[in-house]
Design an enzyme around this catalytic site. Structure first.
Site, PDB file in Angstrom:
ATOM      1  N   GLN A 129      43.329  19.487 -28.214  1.00 24.46           N
ATOM      2  CA  GLN A 129      43.152  18.661 -27.021  1.00 24.46           C
ATOM      3  C   GLN A 129      41.694  18.653 -26.571  1.00 24.46           C
ATOM      4  O   GLN A 129      41.119  19.718 -26.325  1.00 24.46           O
ATOM      5  CB  GLN A 129      44.022  19.235 -25.902  1.00 24.46           C
ATOM      6  CG  GLN A 129      44.004  18.451 -24.618  1.00 24.46           C
ATOM      7  CD  GLN A 129      44.592  19.268 -23.478  1.00 24.46           C
ATOM      8  OE1 GLN A 129      44.232  20.422 -23.278  1.00 24.46           O
ATOM      9  NE2 GLN A 129      45.488  18.679 -22.724  1.00 24.46           N
ATOM     10  N   TYR A 131      40.074  17.334 -23.575  1.00 28.78           N
ATOM     11  CA  TYR A 131      40.057  16.737 -22.239  1.00 28.78           C
ATOM     12  C   TYR A 131      38.870  17.294 -21.418  1.00 28.78           C
ATOM     13  O   TYR A 131      38.023  16.557 -20.955  1.00 28.78           O
ATOM     14  CB  TYR A 131      41.350  17.057 -21.476  1.00 28.78           C
ATOM     15  CG  TYR A 131      42.610  16.352 -21.920  1.00 28.78           C
ATOM     16  CD1 TYR A 131      42.653  15.560 -23.057  1.00 28.78           C
ATOM     17  CD2 TYR A 131      43.792  16.489 -21.173  1.00 28.78           C
ATOM     18  CE1 TYR A 131      43.832  14.928 -23.447  1.00 28.78           C
ATOM     19  CE2 TYR A 131      44.973  15.855 -21.554  1.00 28.78           C
ATOM     20  CZ  TYR A 131      44.990  15.085 -22.698  1.00 28.78           C
ATOM     21  OH  TYR A 131      46.157  14.470 -23.063  1.00 28.78           O
ATOM     22  N   SER A 132      38.848  18.647 -21.231  1.00 29.26           N
ATOM     23  CA  SER A 132      37.890  19.246 -20.291  1.00 29.26           C
ATOM     24  C   SER A 132      36.449  19.079 -20.769  1.00 29.26           C
ATOM     25  O   SER A 132      36.169  19.045 -21.965  1.00 29.26           O
ATOM     26  CB  SER A 132      38.175  20.739 -20.137  1.00 29.26           C
ATOM     27  OG  SER A 132      39.521  20.956 -19.832  1.00 29.26           O
ATOM     28  N   SER A 164      41.390  24.634 -27.129  1.00 28.48           N
ATOM     29  CA  SER A 164      42.165  25.602 -27.925  1.00 28.48           C
ATOM     30  C   SER A 164      42.372  25.056 -29.337  1.00 28.48           C
ATOM     31  O   SER A 164      42.701  23.876 -29.508  1.00 28.48           O
ATOM     32  CB  SER A 164      43.525  25.836 -27.285  1.00 28.48           C
ATOM     33  OG  SER A 164      43.376  26.149 -25.927  1.00 28.48           O
ATOM     34  N   GLU A 247      52.357  19.165 -21.089  1.00 25.01           N
ATOM     35  CA  GLU A 247      51.597  20.387 -21.370  1.00 25.01           C
ATOM     36  C   GLU A 247      52.094  21.518 -20.474  1.00 25.01           C
ATOM     37  O   GLU A 247      52.261  22.649 -20.906  1.00 25.01           O
ATOM     38  CB  GLU A 247      50.105  20.148 -21.129  1.00 25.01           C
ATOM     39  CG  GLU A 247      49.274  21.399 -21.342  1.00 25.01           C
ATOM     40  CD  GLU A 247      47.766  21.167 -21.257  1.00 25.01           C
ATOM     41  OE1 GLU A 247      47.357  20.080 -20.798  1.00 25.01           O
ATOM     42  OE2 GLU A 247      47.019  22.073 -21.635  1.00 25.01           O
TER      43      GLU A 247
HETATM   44  C1  LIG Z   1      43.087  29.605 -22.208  1.00 27.99           C
HETATM   45  C2  LIG Z   1      42.589  28.224 -21.902  1.00 27.99           C
HETATM   46  C3  LIG Z   1      42.863  27.215 -22.796  1.00 27.99           C
HETATM   47  C4  LIG Z   1      42.379  25.923 -22.540  1.00 27.99           C
HETATM   48  N1  LIG Z   1      42.619  24.935 -23.470  1.00 27.99           N
HETATM   49  C5  LIG Z   1      42.115  23.700 -23.266  1.00 27.99           C
HETATM   50  C6  LIG Z   1      42.272  22.708 -24.283  1.00 27.99           C
HETATM   51  O1  LIG Z   1      42.877  22.919 -25.335  1.00 27.99           O
HETATM   52  N2  LIG Z   1      41.704  21.484 -24.064  1.00 27.99           N
HETATM   53  C7  LIG Z   1      41.036  21.188 -22.921  1.00 27.99           C
HETATM   54  O2  LIG Z   1      40.571  20.063 -22.783  1.00 27.99           O
HETATM   55  N3  LIG Z   1      40.844  22.130 -21.940  1.00 27.99           N
HETATM   56  C8  LIG Z   1      41.367  23.372 -22.103  1.00 27.99           C
HETATM   57  N4  LIG Z   1      41.182  24.340 -21.137  1.00 27.99           N
HETATM   58  C9  LIG Z   1      40.397  24.037 -19.961  1.00 27.99           C
HETATM   59  C10 LIG Z   1      41.202  23.987 -18.655  1.00 27.99           C
HETATM   60  O3  LIG Z   1      41.996  22.826 -18.613  1.00 27.99           O
HETATM   61  C11 LIG Z   1      40.181  24.029 -17.493  1.00 27.99           C
HETATM   62  O4  LIG Z   1      39.530  25.284 -17.560  1.00 27.99           O
HETATM   63  C12 LIG Z   1      40.864  23.880 -16.148  1.00 27.99           C
HETATM   64  O5  LIG Z   1      41.337  22.563 -15.983  1.00 27.99           O
HETATM   65  C13 LIG Z   1      39.923  24.236 -14.996  1.00 27.99           C
HETATM   66  O6  LIG Z   1      38.734  23.549 -15.087  1.00 27.99           O
HETATM   67  P1  LIG Z   1      37.324  24.316 -14.958  1.00 27.99           P
HETATM   68  O7  LIG Z   1      37.348  25.468 -15.900  1.00 27.99           O
HETATM   69  O8  LIG Z   1      36.250  23.287 -15.137  1.00 27.99           O
HETATM   70  O9  LIG Z   1      37.306  24.905 -13.492  1.00 27.99           O
HETATM   71  P2  LIG Z   1      36.930  24.118 -12.149  1.00 27.99           P
HETATM   72  O10 LIG Z   1      37.673  22.811 -12.105  1.00 27.99           O
HETATM   73  O11 LIG Z   1      35.448  24.040 -12.040  1.00 27.99           O
HETATM   74  O12 LIG Z   1      37.526  25.061 -11.042  1.00 27.99           O
HETATM   75  C14 LIG Z   1      36.828  26.238 -10.573  1.00 27.99           C
HETATM   76  C15 LIG Z   1      37.660  26.875  -9.453  1.00 27.99           C
HETATM   77  O13 LIG Z   1      37.783  25.946  -8.348  1.00 27.99           O
HETATM   78  C16 LIG Z   1      39.147  25.741  -8.036  1.00 27.99           C
HETATM   79  N5  LIG Z   1      39.375  24.342  -7.639  1.00 27.99           N
HETATM   80  C17 LIG Z   1      38.849  23.226  -8.215  1.00 27.99           C
HETATM   81  N6  LIG Z   1      39.284  22.128  -7.573  1.00 27.99           N
HETATM   82  C18 LIG Z   1      40.128  22.543  -6.589  1.00 27.99           C
HETATM   83  C19 LIG Z   1      40.901  21.866  -5.587  1.00 27.99           C
HETATM   84  N7  LIG Z   1      40.933  20.531  -5.481  1.00 27.99           N
HETATM   85  N8  LIG Z   1      41.640  22.626  -4.751  1.00 27.99           N
HETATM   86  C20 LIG Z   1      41.664  24.011  -4.839  1.00 27.99           C
HETATM   87  N9  LIG Z   1      40.918  24.693  -5.767  1.00 27.99           N
HETATM   88  C21 LIG Z   1      40.175  23.969  -6.625  1.00 27.99           C
HETATM   89  C22 LIG Z   1      39.904  26.024  -9.319  1.00 27.99           C
HETATM   90  O14 LIG Z   1      41.257  26.362  -9.075  1.00 27.99           O
HETATM   91  C23 LIG Z   1      39.092  27.189  -9.885  1.00 27.99           C
HETATM   92  O15 LIG Z   1      39.489  28.396  -9.295  1.00 27.99           O
HETATM   93  C24 LIG Z   1      41.637  25.649 -21.369  1.00 27.99           C
HETATM   94  C25 LIG Z   1      41.359  26.691 -20.464  1.00 27.99           C
HETATM   95  C26 LIG Z   1      41.831  27.968 -20.730  1.00 27.99           C
HETATM   96  C27 LIG Z   1      41.505  29.052 -19.752  1.00 27.99           C
END
Ligand SMILES: Cc1cc2nc3c(=O)[nH]c(=O)nc-3n(C[C@H](O)[C@H](O)[C@H](O)COP(=O)(O)OP(=O)(O)OC[C@H]3O[C@@H](n4cnc5c(N)ncnc54)[C@H](O)[C@@H]3O)c2cc1C
Length: 397
Positions: A129, A131-132, A164, A247
């Protein structure tokens, strides 16, 4: 190969318990054994197992039969997940099966379904995936990876992160911006990118456990056929909602069955250490026991929702949040109860059960981040399940 899904000649409809017995027999006599240590051999071993399942008609419990799936009813899907967890056989490889596949089944063309679904289910092509991005995680609509149309192709540029299994992927299902940079959800498209195409670079990222279970991906002028776009241009956000729901609910029942077994193993270990008479220990284990049982009902509800409506819906956030907080708490309790030896890593000869509990403790720190953070799941539950006012910090829809 000892069995297929086709009932034997002369039999009528198979009961759930007959199905369980047949599946158990298959998993016992075809069990792939322990994985090889060498990474490339391990992938080949894993793919061979998925092919064995597919060829015997035991892959894709909820998938339509026309794409090689089993189209099992609700009760048999529950049996299927329980037996797989019990047999300790490898699960899917990559993240396509639970996320991209339902999206393609719903939005793909007949040609795309024919081209992509069977190879994915058989493990011949591994999916990851994309996305991020560094500046687009919780706020996924801010993504900046671009796809510019050039005749029958798109030219893709940008960076993805935390992907991942992308280091072993053949196809990366990627969200790209086809609209203007500020078009947010109205300018996103869903593209299937060949992970081996020129201009794709995948770099592993090390996590807290010391393993590298995710990656970062760089796209530099990567040419992707327009025929690899799922759904309409700029309408990818509708597809994202489907795929995020799946998912969050993917494997809910499988997790419930797996954690039933893991909790039993922890209780056994605690018994061996002679601490079950301690009222605090008993209270903690009773709490986990209640939650693992609730997990099973919640997994069953998810399967029945998908079977009835085709979509898990926003309640998938409830299941996801419940399961990930459970697995964090379970490992935290384990490490605490096992004392100093429980905290030793897998290479230490004195480690309890080769450090599996502390490894699980470290791994599950990420569980409340992946597939949407716990805070985002709570927002979804508040707004879309309970109907509370929208988070004022989020941009208007
Ligand atoms: C083990 C693992 C596997 C993953 N696998 C994939 C994958 O296969 N493909 C992929 O594309 N991505 C993947 N991800 C990424 C994952 O989807 C993102 O890490 C996640 O969506 C959070 O985004 P960020 O890390 O940019 O944190 P941020 O969005 O920057 O968030 C930082 C902090 O702010 C808080 N926050 C942000 N916005 C809000 C809000 N509106 N209200 C309250 N709190 C908020 C969050 O909860 C967090 O604590 C994976 C992540 C992990 C840890």
């Amino acid at each position: 190969m000892t069995d297929t899904l086709t009932p034997q000649a002369g039999t009528t409809v198979e009961s759930d318990e007959q199905f369980r017995a047949r599946l158990r027999e298959f998993l016992t006599s075809n069990h792939p054994g322990r994985p090889p240590k060498e990474p490339a051999e391990k992938i080949a071993w894993h793919k061979a197992w998925l092919a064995t399942l597919f060829d015997a008609g035991f892959a894709g419990p909820s998938w339509p039969r026309e794409y090689g799936g089993m189209a099992l009813d609700f009760a048999k899907q529950v049996v299927y997940q329980e037996e797989f967890a019990r047999a300790r056989v490898p699960g899917p490889l990559g993240t396509g099966l639970g996320i991209a596949a339902p999206t393609i089944i719903k939005y793909g063309t007949a040609e795309q379904k024919e081209r992509f679904l069977r190879p994915m289910l058989r493990g011949d092509s591994v999916w990851a995936q994309g996305y991020s991005e560094p500046e687009a995680g919780s706020d996924l609509q801010a993504l900046r990876t671009t796809a510019r149309r050039d005749g029958d192709e798109y030219v893709v540029n940008g960076q993805k992160v935390w992907n991942s299994s992308a280091e072993i992927a053949d196809i990366i299902f990627t969200l790209v911006r086809t609209g203007t940079q500020d078009s947010r959800q109205n300018g996103i498209s869903y593209l299937l990118v060949d992970a081996h195409a020129a201009g794709v670079t995948v770099r592993p990222l090390r996590d807290l456990t010391g393993d590298a279970s995710f990656t970062e991906i760089f796209y530099e002028d990567v040419r992707v056929p327009v025929a690899n776009r799922i759904g309409e241009e700029n309408e990818g956000w509708t597809l994202v909602r489907t795929s995020l729901g799946h998912e969050r609910s993917a494997g809910a029942m499988n997790q419930a069955a797996m954690y039933r077994r893991v909790l039993d193993e922890l209780i056994q270990l605690v018994r061996e250490r002679g601490i079950t008479a301690d009222p605090l220990v008993r209270d903690t284990l009773a709490d986990l026991e209640i939650r693992v049982r609730l997990m099973r009902y919640s997994g069953m509800r998810t399967i029945s929702d998908i079977a009835a409506k085709g979509e898990p819906g926003p309640a998938s956030s409830t299941t996801r949040l419940f399961n990930v907080t459970f697995e964090q708490d379970l490992h935290e309790v384990a490490v605490e109860l096992l004392g100093e030896y429980g905290a030793l890593g897998r290479r230490d000869p004195l480690a309890v059960q080769r450090g599996r509990w502390v490894w699980g403790f470290l791994r599950t720190r990420a569980s409340t981040i992946g597939a949407g953070t716990a805070e985002i799941q709570r927002n979804t539950i508040a707004e879309q399940v309970l109907g509370l006012p929208r988070d004022p910090a989020m941009p208007p829809r």
